[in-house]
Write an enzyme that holds these catalytic residues in place. Sequence first.
Site, mmCIF file in Angstrom:
data_model
loop_
_atom_site.group_PDB
_atom_site.id
_atom_site.type_symbol
_atom_site.label_atom_id
_atom_site.label_comp_id
_atom_site.label_asym_id
_atom_site.label_seq_id
_atom_site.Cartn_x
_atom_site.Cartn_y
_atom_site.Cartn_z
ATOM 1 N N GLY A 1 0.843 -1.190 0.000
ATOM 2 C CA GLY A 1 0.000 0.000 0.000
ATOM 3 C C GLY A 1 0.876 1.237 0.000
ATOM 4 O O GLY A 1 1.972 1.216 0.581
ATOM 5 N N GLN B 1 3.022 9.983 1.090
ATOM 6 C CA GLN B 1 4.300 9.291 1.297
ATOM 7 C C GLN B 1 5.306 9.565 0.180
ATOM 8 O O GLN B 1 6.488 9.223 0.307
ATOM 9 C CB GLN B 1 4.080 7.771 1.399
ATOM 10 N N CYS C 1 5.022 0.060 7.857
ATOM 11 C CA CYS C 1 4.742 1.184 6.960
ATOM 12 C C CYS C 1 6.028 1.546 6.230
ATOM 13 O O CYS C 1 7.095 1.579 6.847
ATOM 14 C CB CYS C 1 4.244 2.373 7.774
ATOM 15 N N LEU C 2 5.916 1.809 4.929
ATOM 16 C CA LEU C 2 7.113 2.170 4.153
ATOM 17 C C LEU C 2 7.768 3.446 4.683
ATOM 18 O O LEU C 2 8.960 3.656 4.471
ATOM 19 C CB LEU C 2 6.758 2.337 2.672
ATOM 20 N N HIS D 1 -5.287 1.627 7.102
ATOM 21 C CA HIS D 1 -3.935 2.201 7.241
ATOM 22 C C HIS D 1 -3.731 3.307 6.196
ATOM 23 O O HIS D 1 -3.227 4.399 6.517
ATOM 24 C CB HIS D 1 -2.907 1.073 7.071
ATOM 25 N N GLU D 2 -4.127 3.034 4.940
ATOM 26 C CA GLU D 2 -3.891 4.012 3.868
ATOM 27 C C GLU D 2 -4.802 5.231 4.021
ATOM 28 O O GLU D 2 -4.377 6.364 3.768
ATOM 29 C CB GLU D 2 -4.061 3.359 2.488
ATOM 30 N N HIS E 1 -3.324 7.540 6.423
ATOM 31 C CA HIS E 1 -2.270 8.387 5.835
ATOM 32 C C HIS E 1 -2.858 9.674 5.260
ATOM 33 O O HIS E 1 -2.261 10.743 5.371
ATOM 34 C CB HIS E 1 -1.547 7.653 4.703
HETATM 35 NI NI NI Z 1 1.971 3.386 5.680
#
Ligand code: NI
Length: 176
Positions: free
Chosen positions: A52, A57, A99-100, A141-142, A145
């Site tokens: 995701g 991000q 998370c990235l 989660h997304e 963000h």
């Molecule tokens: Ni994330």
Amino acid sequence: MAAKELFKIHEVIKFPDPVLARPAAPITVFDSALRTLVGDMFESMYAAQGIGLAAPQISISQRLTVIDVSFKKNPKDKLVLINPEIVETKGKQTEEEGCLSLPDIREKVHRAAWVKVKAQDEHGAWFEVEGEELLARALLHEIDHLNGILFIDRISRLKRELVLMKIRKMQKNGEW
Ligand code: NI
């Protein structure tokens, strides 16, 4: 040249960049530039080994996220969500999350077990998607963000402090 090489791989922004804490703006223009960005986001997500990725991000503070919980295995799992909204949630699940934007950090997070989301596609058409387990987690989660919320904002204060200490240590060692 293969089409794949035409995509731009964006660098994933790490915590504590302020763009990650800012609520993203709604998308109002559904043009070819947006569709190019969607392609870039999928390639950037795959390049970073993620399932995701939300536009903030990659420093684009707009309400766009891409998800692929199968990581390229099932084309039907590729989701583009523009201006997504949670319609309904059910149940509870507690699983480890990453998370990235927070590499090497993993913590257990409470989430709904099932979620229904409505969103626009890259042409502006509204649709609904339902997900459970991993997909529910990814959707929530997304969408977080896009509201400036990271998963470490959803863990206990003590655990969050420990995570911040670990990040500070990595920053000091040039590992962040
Ligand atoms: Ni994330």
